[in-house]
Design a protein around this motif. Structure first.
Motif, PDB file in Angstrom:
ATOM      1  N   HIS A   1      55.527  53.728 -80.110  1.00  0.00           N
ATOM      2  CA  HIS A   1      55.165  54.178 -78.587  1.00  0.00           C
ATOM      3  C   HIS A   1      55.922  53.606 -77.771  1.00  0.00           C
ATOM      4  O   HIS A   1      55.960  52.416 -77.741  1.00  0.00           O
ATOM      5  CB  HIS A   1      53.576  53.684 -78.674  1.00  0.00           C
ATOM      6  N   LYS A   2      56.228  54.324 -76.565  1.00  0.00           N
ATOM      7  CA  LYS A   2      57.067  53.705 -75.779  1.00  0.00           C
ATOM      8  C   LYS A   2      56.417  52.581 -74.952  1.00  0.00           C
ATOM      9  O   LYS A   2      57.220  51.753 -74.212  1.00  0.00           O
ATOM     10  CB  LYS A   2      57.769  54.928 -74.736  1.00  0.00           C
ATOM     11  N   GLU A   3      55.140  52.747 -74.622  1.00  0.00           N
ATOM     12  CA  GLU A   3      54.552  51.707 -73.606  1.00  0.00           C
ATOM     13  C   GLU A   3      53.856  50.690 -74.256  1.00  0.00           C
ATOM     14  O   GLU A   3      53.006  49.931 -74.039  1.00  0.00           O
ATOM     15  CB  GLU A   3      53.361  52.643 -72.949  1.00  0.00           C
ATOM     16  N   ILE A   4      54.228  50.497 -75.712  1.00  0.00           N
ATOM     17  CA  ILE A   4      53.342  49.466 -76.567  1.00  0.00           C
ATOM     18  C   ILE A   4      53.456  47.964 -75.992  1.00  0.00           C
ATOM     19  O   ILE A   4      52.538  47.162 -75.933  1.00  0.00           O
ATOM     20  CB  ILE A   4      53.875  49.555 -77.945  1.00  0.00           C
TER      21      ILE A   4
ATOM     22  N   ARG B   1      50.426  43.860 -73.379  1.00  0.00           N
ATOM     23  CA  ARG B   1      50.320  42.862 -72.184  1.00  0.00           C
ATOM     24  C   ARG B   1      48.954  43.028 -71.490  1.00  0.00           C
ATOM     25  O   ARG B   1      48.228  42.062 -71.052  1.00  0.00           O
ATOM     26  CB  ARG B   1      51.318  43.072 -71.353  1.00  0.00           C
ATOM     27  N   GLY B   2      48.462  44.237 -71.124  1.00  0.00           N
ATOM     28  CA  GLY B   2      47.139  44.758 -70.650  1.00  0.00           C
ATOM     29  C   GLY B   2      46.013  44.303 -71.463  1.00  0.00           C
ATOM     30  O   GLY B   2      44.887  43.592 -70.893  1.00  0.00           O
ATOM     31  N   LEU B   3      46.000  44.133 -72.847  1.00  0.00           N
ATOM     32  CA  LEU B   3      45.000  43.669 -73.462  1.00  0.00           C
ATOM     33  C   LEU B   3      44.901  42.276 -73.671  1.00  0.00           C
ATOM     34  O   LEU B   3      43.731  41.722 -73.581  1.00  0.00           O
ATOM     35  CB  LEU B   3      45.115  44.291 -75.027  1.00  0.00           C
ATOM     36  N   VAL B   4      46.233  41.628 -73.619  1.00  0.00           N
ATOM     37  CA  VAL B   4      46.113  40.314 -73.642  1.00  0.00           C
ATOM     38  C   VAL B   4      45.579  39.734 -72.269  1.00  0.00           C
ATOM     39  O   VAL B   4      44.793  38.782 -72.471  1.00  0.00           O
ATOM     40  CB  VAL B   4      47.378  39.734 -74.067  1.00  0.00           C
ATOM     41  N   ALA B   5      46.118  40.261 -71.143  1.00  0.00           N
ATOM     42  CA  ALA B   5      45.505  39.903 -69.822  1.00  0.00           C
ATOM     43  C   ALA B   5      43.894  39.794 -70.022  1.00  0.00           C
ATOM     44  O   ALA B   5      43.210  39.335 -69.312  1.00  0.00           O
ATOM     45  CB  ALA B   5      46.334  40.714 -68.612  1.00  0.00           C
ATOM     46  N   ARG B   6      43.509  40.908 -70.510  1.00  0.00           N
ATOM     47  CA  ARG B   6      41.762  40.846 -70.807  1.00  0.00           C
ATOM     48  C   ARG B   6      41.330  39.794 -71.613  1.00  0.00           C
ATOM     49  O   ARG B   6      40.210  40.039 -71.988  1.00  0.00           O
ATOM     50  CB  ARG B   6      41.598  42.497 -71.233  1.00  0.00           C
ATOM     51  N   LYS B   7      42.247  39.119 -72.481  1.00  0.00           N
ATOM     52  CA  LYS B   7      41.716  37.896 -73.177  1.00  0.00           C
ATOM     53  C   LYS B   7      41.106  38.547 -74.556  1.00  0.00           C
ATOM     54  O   LYS B   7      40.146  38.359 -75.042  1.00  0.00           O
ATOM     55  CB  LYS B   7      40.756  36.899 -72.601  1.00  0.00           C
TER      56      LYS B   7
ATOM     57  N   PRO C   1      29.981  46.390 -81.521  1.00  0.00           N
ATOM     58  CA  PRO C   1      31.389  46.333 -82.190  1.00  0.00           C
ATOM     59  C   PRO C   1      32.075  44.926 -82.208  1.00  0.00           C
ATOM     60  O   PRO C   1      31.718  44.048 -81.300  1.00  0.00           O
ATOM     61  CB  PRO C   1      32.125  47.120 -81.379  1.00  0.00           C
ATOM     62  N   LEU C   2      32.725  44.832 -83.303  1.00  0.00           N
ATOM     63  CA  LEU C   2      33.552  43.389 -83.366  1.00  0.00           C
ATOM     64  C   LEU C   2      34.814  43.505 -82.957  1.00  0.00           C
ATOM     65  O   LEU C   2      35.544  42.696 -82.568  1.00  0.00           O
ATOM     66  CB  LEU C   2      33.207  42.740 -84.941  1.00  0.00           C
ATOM     67  N   VAL C   3      35.292  44.701 -83.547  1.00  0.00           N
ATOM     68  CA  VAL C   3      36.994  44.882 -83.383  1.00  0.00           C
ATOM     69  C   VAL C   3      37.044  46.287 -83.052  1.00  0.00           C
ATOM     70  O   VAL C   3      36.615  47.243 -83.722  1.00  0.00           O
ATOM     71  CB  VAL C   3      37.869  44.597 -84.841  1.00  0.00           C
ATOM     72  N   LEU C   4      37.844  46.814 -82.139  1.00  0.00           N
ATOM     73  CA  LEU C   4      38.522  48.145 -81.616  1.00  0.00           C
ATOM     74  C   LEU C   4      39.459  48.465 -82.437  1.00  0.00           C
ATOM     75  O   LEU C   4      40.473  47.579 -82.551  1.00  0.00           O
ATOM     76  CB  LEU C   4      38.549  48.094 -80.179  1.00  0.00           C
ATOM     77  N   MET C   5      39.244  49.357 -83.156  1.00  0.00           N
ATOM     78  CA  MET C   5      40.457  49.879 -84.151  1.00  0.00           C
ATOM     79  C   MET C   5      41.092  50.837 -83.037  1.00  0.00           C
ATOM     80  O   MET C   5      40.648  52.089 -82.854  1.00  0.00           O
ATOM     81  CB  MET C   5      40.000  50.683 -85.300  1.00  0.00           C
ATOM     82  N   LEU C   6      42.187  50.577 -82.594  1.00  0.00           N
ATOM     83  CA  LEU C   6      42.982  51.370 -81.397  1.00  0.00           C
ATOM     84  C   LEU C   6      44.032  52.145 -82.031  1.00  0.00           C
ATOM     85  O   LEU C   6      45.132  51.233 -82.411  1.00  0.00           O
ATOM     86  CB  LEU C   6      43.220  50.519 -80.216  1.00  0.00           C
ATOM     87  N   GLU C   7      44.232  53.306 -82.271  1.00  0.00           N
ATOM     88  CA  GLU C   7      45.456  54.142 -82.658  1.00  0.00           C
ATOM     89  C   GLU C   7      45.861  54.960 -81.569  1.00  0.00           C
ATOM     90  O   GLU C   7      45.559  56.065 -81.338  1.00  0.00           O
ATOM     91  CB  GLU C   7      44.770  55.287 -83.851  1.00  0.00           C
ATOM     92  N   PRO C   8      46.897  54.302 -80.937  1.00  0.00           N
ATOM     93  CA  PRO C   8      47.502  55.244 -79.924  1.00  0.00           C
ATOM     94  C   PRO C   8      48.375  56.324 -80.059  1.00  0.00           C
ATOM     95  O   PRO C   8      48.600  57.362 -79.100  1.00  0.00           O
ATOM     96  CB  PRO C   8      48.300  54.074 -78.962  1.00  0.00           C
TER      97      PRO C   8
END
Ligand code: SF4
Ligand code: SF4
Length: 382
Positions: free
Chosen positions: A86-89, A94-100, A27-34
């Motif tokens: 989404h209330k936790e967006i 932040r968590g994804l950016v922290a994972r670079k 995969p190159l891009v995860l398409m995340l639909e929360p």
């Protein structure tokens, strides 16, 4: 999907690693639909036609991070629904950016100005604002007046706060090339990059009449690119993908390049088509019959030229045949002359309609979870 220079370096390194590891599909891009809930109801949207019990479901922040870790793609796009509901967006991003991870938060921007404080500018984060054209066109496309002005105001506010902002436009039949060109001029004035994709003919979209077929798509994009000669429109696409849109490349779809994870699980085979779900990313990769999807193989793929299937093909081609990419970079997008041969549709398998079955299955799971939760609550209280 946008891949500016810093990202190109990281993604190039990631692709090299996958090749060295001998991985055929990655995969190159995860398409995340929360979530699927949205605060708009666009005529061409195929993502929000669910019962309330499903629209009210959310992926937790932990589920989102687990999906990113499991999949390993260097980029994460967060469409929806409208992710800002989404209330936790803020926490999810932040968590994804922290994972670079390079995060593209796709939004219709109605809530963007109000929610900017949830985010911090970062080279790993950019907002991708849904804007289908100029004011009248966009407001008609999203079936609500005033949305264009609010989106533009939010873009300016986000840029003033130091955020990277792009716009994403879905192109439908009937949108004149001259109007698209004016819109692209406007994005240059706004100082934002643009991603564009022909609208995929979602079977659940209310408006079924304005999806482009492949021939019309190629003619339209040729006309648009011809109007753009000498202009500096900032496309967030590879040159090869744009050349494909203009009918100059014989690409086949790479559906695993942008895998989708949502409240149902890992979606088979791609972000646009939900023909089944896997519990894990590995199960998705191992059990999807990849060879049965793509233009020429499956009826529902017949008219697709969407970025989520073909941008990964363009990226793989640029990696494997850099001179091909260089040739396009040097000559520009060809807008005249014969087009590349079209894929033969005569052997495609017929469409299967599984939407209702999947919705019923999910509703049964939701009811079962609610009953279990109520029983646990009652036994704790006793
Ligand atoms: S803003 Fe996006 S998710 Fe919401 S209805 Fe429109 S196309 Fe669908
Ligand atoms: S052609 Fe590819 S990206 Fe398009 S709908 Fe089919 S599998 Fe999905």
């Amino acid at each position: 999907m946008a891949i500016p220079f810093l990202k190109e370096m990281r993604i190039g390194g990631y692709m090299l690693k996958q090749k060295l590891l001998g991985r055929k599909r990655y995969p190159l891009v995860l398409m995340l639909e929360p979530l699927f809930r949205c605060n708009l109801a666009c005529a061409g949207c195929g993502k929000i036609d669910y019962p309330d019990a499903i629209l009210n479901r959310r992926m937790t922040a932990q589920e989102c991070w687990d999906a990113a870790d499991e999949c390993g793609a260097p980029m994460v796009a967060i469409p929806g629904g409208e992710p800002l509901i989404h209330k936790e967006i803020g926490e999810i991003v932040r968590g994804l950016v922290a994972r670079k991870k390079f995060v593209s938060l796709c939004t219709n921007a109605l809530l963007l100005e109000k929610k900017l404080d949830l985010f911090e500018p970062s080279p790993y984060l950019f907002f991708s604002v849904h804007l289908d054209g100029m004011r009248d066109h966009h407001d008609k496309s999203v079936s609500q007046k005033g949305v264009f002005d609010r989106a533009v105001s939010a873009i300016k506010a986000a840029k003033a706060r130091g955020f990277a902002v792009n716009v994403n436009a879905t192109i439908f039949d009937g949108h004149a090339a001259e109007d698209i060109a004016k819109f692209l001029d406007f994005t240059s004035e706004l100082g934002v990059g643009v991603s564009m994709s022909p609208g995929y003919a979602y079977e659940r979209a209310p408006d079924q009449e304005h999806f482009l077929n492949r021939t019309k798509t190629k003619r339209l994009f040729r006309d648009v690119f011809a109007l753009g000669k000498g202009k500096k429109w900032n496309f967030m696409h590879s040159g090869l993908f744009l050349d494909f849109l203009a009918g100059n490349q014989e690409f086949e779809c790479t559906p695993w390049g942008m895998p989708a994870r949502n409240i149902f699980g890992w979606q088979k085979p791609c972000y646009l088509l939900g023909e089944g779900y896997a519990k894990t990313f590995k199960e998705l990769m191992d059990t999807t019959e990849w060879d049965s999807y793509g233009t020429g193989k499956y009826e529902k793929c017949a008219n697709c030229m969407a970025h989520c299937g073909y941008e990964p093909t363009a990226a793989n081609t640029a990696f494997s045949h850099p001179f091909k990419a260089l040739a396009v970079a040097l000559r520009g997008i060809r807008t005249k002359g014969p087009m590349a041969p079209e894929i033969d549709l005569s052997k495609q398998r017929p469409a299967q309609y599984v939407f209702s079955e999947q919705v019923q299955k999910k509703l049964s799971e939701i009811r079962r979870d609610e009953t279990l939760a109520a029983q646990q609550k009652a036994s704790t209280a006793a």
